[in-house]
Design a protein around this motif. Structure first.
Motif, short mmCIF file in Angstrom:
data_model
loop_
_atom_site.label_atom_id
_atom_site.label_comp_id
_atom_site.label_asym_id
_atom_site.label_seq_id
_atom_site.Cartn_x
_atom_site.Cartn_y
_atom_site.Cartn_z
N TYR A 75 0.85 -1.18 0.00
CA TYR A 75 0.00 0.00 0.00
C TYR A 75 0.89 1.24 0.00
O TYR A 75 1.79 1.37 0.84
N ASP A 77 1.02 5.44 0.13
CA ASP A 77 0.32 6.66 0.48
C ASP A 77 0.66 7.74 -0.55
O ASP A 77 1.82 8.17 -0.63
N TYR A 86 -11.16 6.48 -9.32
CA TYR A 86 -10.54 6.45 -7.99
C TYR A 86 -10.53 7.84 -7.35
O TYR A 86 -9.75 8.08 -6.42
N LYS A 89 -9.42 8.90 -3.59
CA LYS A 89 -8.66 7.84 -2.91
C LYS A 89 -7.18 8.25 -2.85
O LYS A 89 -6.62 8.77 -3.82
N TRP A 91 -4.62 6.07 -1.34
CA TRP A 91 -3.73 4.92 -1.16
C TRP A 91 -3.79 4.05 -2.41
O TRP A 91 -4.88 3.77 -2.92
N LYS A 93 -2.97 0.29 -3.91
CA LYS A 93 -2.71 -1.09 -3.50
C LYS A 93 -2.17 -1.87 -4.69
O LYS A 93 -2.69 -1.78 -5.80
N ALA A 214 -3.66 -2.38 7.49
CA ALA A 214 -3.94 -1.84 6.16
C ALA A 214 -4.76 -0.56 6.27
O ALA A 214 -5.49 -0.36 7.25
N PRO A 215 -4.70 0.33 5.27
CA PRO A 215 -5.51 1.55 5.28
C PRO A 215 -6.99 1.21 5.16
O PRO A 215 -7.36 0.10 4.77
N ALA A 217 -10.50 0.65 3.63
CA ALA A 217 -10.83 0.19 2.28
C ALA A 217 -11.36 1.32 1.40
O ALA A 217 -11.09 1.35 0.19
N ARG A 219 -10.43 4.23 1.09
CA ARG A 219 -9.39 5.15 0.61
C ARG A 219 -8.42 4.47 -0.35
O ARG A 219 -7.45 5.09 -0.78
N ILE A 220 -8.70 3.22 -0.73
CA ILE A 220 -7.73 2.42 -1.50
C ILE A 220 -8.13 2.33 -2.97
O ILE A 220 -9.27 1.99 -3.30
N ASP A 222 -7.12 0.00 -5.94
CA ASP A 222 -6.42 -1.26 -6.22
C ASP A 222 -5.95 -1.27 -7.68
O ASP A 222 -6.75 -1.41 -8.60
#
Length: 232
Positions: A75, A77, A86, A89, A91, A93, A214-215, A217, A219-220, A222
């Motif tokens: 992950y 930042d 996204y 968001k 982060w 992944k 983990a951050p 979800a 804010r992620i 993928d």
């Protein structure tokens, strides 16, 4: 080998440490990281790395980038996405399978990627040399060196060996490992050379670090499949 076995057991028992780490390759140069590594309840880390050295300045304008590794995924930042699917968001992944391949990622499941797991690999070395006493970070240590060949790499061949994405990138056919063991049977420094890649880790404050999580979800973003497609 008895001294290294004690150091391995002691490291595994304490379960975490503060680490200063450098990853150096012939192509990209050194990337420095500092933070927390933990094991015993799954290998994880929480570090800060130099944004420019890691070539991440396009997605993060901060001079350092926080990186987590939790449950087999990385992950990062970054600056919040301004638009697109996204938007908002902050982060990114990337699953470990995009870096090491499916088998390689499985090789790092549980605590297998931890420093103690690396030290366990020394039992597969044909020869371990005692290079004598050295002062490292102000501590008196004993320096050991070994080479783990293809036959002894075991499951780590899936992550680093020939045929793996990392093996293709580094040309690694063996693991050259140096360990400096200090007082209390604990490693002060661990250095591994895998083909064109060298990983060096300095340890401090064993067993006194917080758990890595983990951050959130929401804010992620993928990007695992995107990374795989780019590599393909």
């Amino acid at each position: 080998m008895a001294a290294l076995a004690r150091a391995t057991d002691r490291t595994e028992q304490l379960g975490s440490a503060e680490v200063s780490m450098t990853v150096d390759t012939d192509t990209s140069g050194p990337v420095a990281m500092e933070g927390t590594y933990s094991w015993g309840d799954g290998y994880a880390f929480d570090v800060q790395m130099d944004t420019k050295a890691a070539n991440m300045q396009d997605v993060n304008h901060s001079p350092t980038t926080r990186v987590l590794f939790v449950d087999g995924a990385y992950y990062y930042d970054v600056d919040a996405f301004r638009s697109g699917p996204y938007q908002g968001k902050d982060w990114i992944k990337v699953d470990g399978s995009a870096v090491f391949g499916k088998k390689g990622a499985q090789a790092f499941s549980g605590d297998n990627g931890s420093p103690s797991a690396s030290m366990k690999g020394l039992k597969y070395a044909k020869d371990v040399d005692n290079l004598g006493t050295e002062t490292v970070n102000g501590q008196r240590t004993t320096h050991y060196r070994a080479v783990i060949d293809k036959a002894g790499m075991g499951k780590f061949a899936d992550a680093y060996g020939e045929g793996s994405p990392m093996g293709a990138a580094t040309g690694a056919k063996s693991i050259a490992m140096d360990v400096w063991v200090g007082s209390g049977d604990l490693p002060v420094r661990l250095k591994q050379k895998l083909g064109t890649m060298t990983i060096s880790m300095d340890f401090d404050k064993f067993g006194k670090t917080a758990a890595v999580k983990a951050p959130p979800a929401a804010r992620i973003a993928d990007l695992t499949e995107m990374v795989k497609e780019q590599q393909g």
